[in-house]
Enzyme design. Structure first.
Site, PDB file in Angstrom:
ATOM      1  N   PRO A  95      25.885  14.828   0.180  1.00  0.00           N
ATOM      2  CA  PRO A  95      25.539  15.996  -0.645  1.00  0.00           C
ATOM      3  C   PRO A  95      26.740  16.922  -0.869  1.00  0.00           C
ATOM      4  O   PRO A  95      26.727  17.743  -1.781  1.00  0.00           O
ATOM      5  CB  PRO A  95      24.459  16.718   0.170  1.00  0.00           C
ATOM      6  CG  PRO A  95      23.935  15.720   1.140  1.00  0.00           C
ATOM      7  CD  PRO A  95      25.051  14.743   1.392  1.00  0.00           C
ATOM      8  N   GLU A 122      21.945  13.756  10.333  1.00  0.00           N
ATOM      9  CA  GLU A 122      22.526  15.069  10.067  1.00  0.00           C
ATOM     10  C   GLU A 122      23.946  14.939   9.549  1.00  0.00           C
ATOM     11  O   GLU A 122      24.548  15.909   9.116  1.00  0.00           O
ATOM     12  CB  GLU A 122      22.491  15.941  11.317  1.00  0.00           C
ATOM     13  CG  GLU A 122      21.085  16.323  11.737  1.00  0.00           C
ATOM     14  CD  GLU A 122      20.275  16.931  10.609  1.00  0.00           C
ATOM     15  OE1 GLU A 122      20.682  18.003  10.117  1.00  0.00           O
ATOM     16  OE2 GLU A 122      19.248  16.357  10.234  1.00  0.00           O
ATOM     17  N   ARG A 160      27.776  -1.291 -15.203  1.00  0.00           N
ATOM     18  CA  ARG A 160      27.509  -1.315 -16.643  1.00  0.00           C
ATOM     19  C   ARG A 160      28.769  -1.118 -17.477  1.00  0.00           C
ATOM     20  O   ARG A 160      28.810  -1.497 -18.637  1.00  0.00           O
ATOM     21  CB  ARG A 160      26.496  -0.226 -17.023  1.00  0.00           C
ATOM     22  CG  ARG A 160      25.076  -0.475 -16.555  1.00  0.00           C
ATOM     23  CD  ARG A 160      24.228   0.747 -16.809  1.00  0.00           C
ATOM     24  NE  ARG A 160      24.279   1.146 -18.218  1.00  0.00           N
ATOM     25  CZ  ARG A 160      23.515   0.641 -19.165  1.00  0.00           C
ATOM     26  NH1 ARG A 160      22.613  -0.256 -18.867  1.00  0.00           N
ATOM     27  NH2 ARG A 160      23.647   1.031 -20.403  1.00  0.00           N
ATOM     28  N   ASP A 175      25.110   5.346 -27.000  1.00  0.00           N
ATOM     29  CA  ASP A 175      24.269   6.072 -26.058  1.00  0.00           C
ATOM     30  C   ASP A 175      24.817   7.457 -25.753  1.00  0.00           C
ATOM     31  O   ASP A 175      25.974   7.749 -25.967  1.00  0.00           O
ATOM     32  CB  ASP A 175      23.907   5.236 -24.824  1.00  0.00           C
ATOM     33  CG  ASP A 175      25.013   5.090 -23.838  1.00  0.00           C
ATOM     34  OD1 ASP A 175      25.318   6.070 -23.141  1.00  0.00           O
ATOM     35  OD2 ASP A 175      25.556   3.978 -23.778  1.00  0.00           O
TER      36      ASP A 175
END
Ligand code: 9D3
Length: 257
Positions: A95, A122, A160, A175
């Site tokens: 994160p 953690e 991709r 896209d």
């Protein structure tokens, strides 16, 4: 490209990578993905991968040792002639990483080999971050249970982009993240469903008019839903003027398309 993924939950990778585009890339040898269980790189009887945090506090911390050994063993196997001393991205999914986006995917797609480390619990011993990891990536500001889904997202987006992975059908599609605009509305048969008709212009056969309508819809939709994308989108002079006018009518409570 080769992608090695280090995880405490290897079973999580069974499904997503057998999906069509990804599997086709693997079958065609455009990419090879290896999943490694961090637990396989422990040496003690209990195969310990985590331990209490120095200084106290709730939760367990992933040990440095099996993670270092996993990465070193992958490098030694892949680059025996360099004694395993090859510089390649070793990416920790966390994160706290830089926010993943198409631009970062493009950058990563230029490498021939990536090592991804999925965090859990953690956290991971800071020495892994400081002395093993070269890059830290987050996929967004929400809380996942671990880095596994993030690694799958990163791998999917990067694969991709590899030459030959997408059929001409897919790659030719303008896209949203290459035009910088959201996509225009799409319709297929029937022409009228529950009384809802397909826009007349799409049935006209007038290709120039259809292209103009689609472009206009894409701009309109982007302005309504993701206005910040328009700043970086490549728009023509007339299109910029259109956006300016639409923005004005938006702010004067237009509500009109
Ligand atoms: C409960 C621990 N949290 C304390 C504030 C921090 C935390 C650590 C690990 C929260 C989530 C996780 C597990 N997530 C990831 O490892 C992760 C992640 C994410 O949660 N969101 C977006 N991208 C990523 S990449 C890895």
């Amino acid at each position: 490209m080769r992608i090695d993924i280090l995880t405490l939950f290897p079973q999580m990778f069974q499904g997503p990578f057998s999906e069509s585009i990804f599997q086709r890339a693997v079958d065609r040898r455009l990419v090879a993905v290896n999943i490694h269980n961090i637990r396989d790189y422990t040496h003690d009887k209990h195969r310990t991968v985590d331990d209490y945090a120095y200084g106290g506090g709730a939760g367990m911390v992933i040990k440095a040792e099996p993670v270092f050994e996993a990465v070193e063993s992958i490098k030694s196997e892949a680059y025996p002639e360099q004694g395993g001393r090859k510089e390649l991205p070793v990416i920790l999914l966390t994160p706290q990483g830089r926010l993943f986006c198409q631009k970062i995917a493009e950058e990563l797609s230029g490498h021939s080999h990536l090592i991804l480390i999925c965090g859990r619990y953690e956290g991971i011993d800071e020495r892994v971050r400081e002395h093993l990891v070269t890059d830290e990536v987050s996929i967004g500001d929400y809380v996942l249970s671990g880095g596994e889904l993030a690694a799958m997202v990163l791998a999917d987006v990067v694969v991709r982009l590899l030459p030959g992975v997408l059929g001409s059908e897919d790659s030719a599609r303008d896209d949203s993240h290459t035009t910088g605009l959201l996509e225009y509305p799409q319709y297929t048969r029937p022409e009228v469903y529950r009384g809802w008709s397909v826009p007349e212009v799409l049935l006209s056969g007038n290709h120039a008019q259809i292209a103009r309508w689609r472009r206009q819809q894409a701009i309109l939709r982007t302005l309504e839903r993701r206005p910040e994308l328009l700043d970086k989108a490549s728009l023509g002079v007339e299109e910029r003027t259109l956006v300016g006018r639409l923005k004005k009518s938006q702010s004067t409570g237009g509500g009109d398309k």
